[in-house]
Design a protein around this motif. Structure first.
Motif, short mmCIF file in Angstrom:
data_model
loop_
_atom_site.label_atom_id
_atom_site.label_comp_id
_atom_site.label_asym_id
_atom_site.label_seq_id
_atom_site.Cartn_x
_atom_site.Cartn_y
_atom_site.Cartn_z
N ALA A 1 -9.94 3.44 5.91
CA ALA A 1 -8.90 2.45 5.64
C ALA A 1 -8.98 1.30 6.63
O ALA A 1 -8.90 0.11 6.25
N VAL B 1 -3.03 -2.63 8.60
CA VAL B 1 -3.42 -1.39 7.93
C VAL B 1 -2.34 -0.35 8.21
O VAL B 1 -2.03 -0.07 9.36
N GLY C 1 -3.67 3.32 3.84
CA GLY C 1 -4.55 4.47 3.97
C GLY C 1 -3.80 5.74 3.63
O GLY C 1 -2.84 6.11 4.32
N VAL D 1 -3.45 -3.29 3.84
CA VAL D 1 -4.28 -2.23 3.27
C VAL D 1 -3.61 -0.90 3.61
O VAL D 1 -3.19 -0.69 4.75
N ILE E 1 -1.19 3.55 7.76
CA ILE E 1 -1.78 4.87 7.52
C ILE E 1 -0.67 5.90 7.38
O ILE E 1 0.11 6.13 8.31
N GLU F 1 -12.06 -0.78 5.81
CA GLU F 1 -11.81 -1.67 4.67
C GLU F 1 -10.93 -2.84 5.08
O GLU F 1 -11.11 -3.98 4.63
N THR G 1 -5.22 0.41 -1.74
CA THR G 1 -5.03 1.75 -1.17
C THR G 1 -6.38 2.45 -1.05
O THR G 1 -7.11 2.56 -2.02
N VAL G 2 -6.67 2.93 0.15
CA VAL G 2 -7.89 3.71 0.40
C VAL G 2 -7.51 5.18 0.39
O VAL G 2 -6.61 5.60 1.13
N ARG G 3 -8.15 5.96 -0.44
CA ARG G 3 -7.80 7.36 -0.60
C ARG G 3 -9.06 8.22 -0.73
O ARG G 3 -10.15 7.69 -0.89
#
Length: 407
Positions: A281, A293, A241, A239, A295, A284, A265-267
């Protein structure tokens, strides 16, 4: 008298003729406008009507009842196939998932590319060491060659002293002996006792968390995307971030890298809180059961205080979920000693655990590997050797030195 009478008669006849012509001309001018055309062979179209012209007299047409008037037929859609009307837009189609090549032996496979740019250092040293008489001038040239390659002052002095001692003891020097000698000393200088494994396992139930830091322009976001490919190639789920919210399109760039290998992708919004995005992130990653993860953080160096506050906050927030397993510093190998200045600043802000050297194929200054390790006391773990998506490789000192000095 007769002559006078004749003249009067002629004058009256002339006046009568002139009067007839005048009356005839007036009658022609008073013809009505609706008089029929006298030239049936006219083919030119009538002139366009102008403002003030009278409308044409309506023509008599037979009238029809409402039952006799047919309704207009509905027009068919404009030449569009039925399936095209419901086809999704190209942007909605899921990108094809790529399968990255395995990471095992990547540096060896990329050795030829590395050798093309780095051989000037290795060949230069071998040429100098092969001289029949190694006087002080020659040793000074060797030292200058190492300094030019950004090895650093202290490591250069150590290497030159060891080479001088071993060459003196060795005596006769064949090319193969010199190459083996130089290879051994360079590997020792790079260090074989470092743990160069990228830590991606937390040891608890949460995913491994890796934070990537560095100055904008060093290839930090690209490196994060390439690292995701390395992990996916090794069978890990990832994942991403996008916590670099201060650089335009950084999140888009990272998301594109993630979509290629199926990584989420966490944005957040541009200019948003990086710590909040990093927190989400990791959250998730835990919810999805991801292995790692990654970042990506901002790389502004306007003031050390601002950078310290920002990265420190990201680190503290992430650690609310669990330990931060790896903090990788991305450096541009072409910046040489200037990269060391950046490295010192980041080392003061966060605890760097590993170094990623990018653009190593574009410079003959491979000695920066030695200098940055000595400066920070942490190992180079990954190197970028090109613009390709799979040109990020785990750093292997032996393979690097072999590429450095050639066969």
């Amino acid at each position: 008298m007769e002559i006078v009478i004749l003249a009067v008669v002629i004058a009256l006849v002339a006046v009568g003729a002139i009067s007839g012509l005048v009356i005839s001309g007036r009658r022609k001018k008073q013809l009505p406008p609706s008089a029929p055309q006298s030239t049936p062979t006219l083919t030119a179209p009538p002139a366009e009507p102008h403002i003030g012209d009278e409308a044409e007299t309506p023509r008599e047409e037979p009238r029809r009842t409402i039952e006799e008037v047919g309704l207009p037929e509905a027009e068919a859609p404009a030449e569009t196939a039925p399936d095209e009307a419901v086809a999704p837009a190209p942007a909605d189609t899921a990108p094809e998932i790529e399968v990255p090549e395995p990471t095992a032996g990547r540096l060896i496979r990329l050795r030829a590319r590395l050798a093309r740019s780095q051989n000037s250092l290795g060949k230069g040293l071998l040429t100098l060491l092969s001289r029949e008489h190694l006087d002080e001038d020659t040793w000074e040239e060797i030292e200058e060659t190492l300094l030019t390659a950004d090895v650093g002052v202290a490591p250069t002095q150590e290497l030159v002293e060891r080479l001088r001692e071993r060459v003196r003891v060795l005596g006769t020097r064949t090319p193969d002996e010199l190459r083996a000698l130089l290879r051994e000393e360079l590997i020792t200088l790079l260090g074989t006792d470092f743990d160069r494994t990228v830590k991606t396992e937390s040891g608890v139930d949460t995913p491994g968390v890796v934070m990537v830091v560095g100055v904008n322009g060093t290839g930090k976001t690209t490196t994060t995307g390439k690292l995701a490919r390395v992990l996916v190639a090794d069978g890990r789920s990832v994942v991403l971030g996008a916590a670099d919210t201060f650089r335009a399109a950084a999140a888009d760039q990272l998301q594109t890298w993630g979509e290629r290998v199926g990584a989420r992708t966490v944005r957040g919004p541009e200019g948003g809180d990086p710590a909040s995005i990093a927190f989400d992130a990791v959250k998730e990653g835990i919810a999805e059961g991801a292995d790692v993860v990654l970042i990506d953080t901002a790389g502004r160096l306007h003031t050390k205080t601002g950078l310290m506050d920002e990265l420190g906050k990201v680190k503290r927030v992430v650690e609310k979920h669990g330990p931060l397993d790896e903090i990788l510093l991305v450096l541009d190998a072409t910046t040489g000693q200037n990269g060391l200045v950046q490295a010192r600043v980041f080392a003061e802000v966060v605890d760097i655990t590993g170094i990623v050297l990018t653009k190593l194929d574009g410079t003959a200054k491979g000695g920066i590997v030695v200098a940055v390790q000595r400066e920070l006391g942490v190992p180079v773990k990954l190197v970028g050797l090109g613009e390709g998506p799979d040109d990020l490789a785990p750093f292997e000192p032996e393979a690097f030195v072999d590429a450095l000095i050639g066969d």
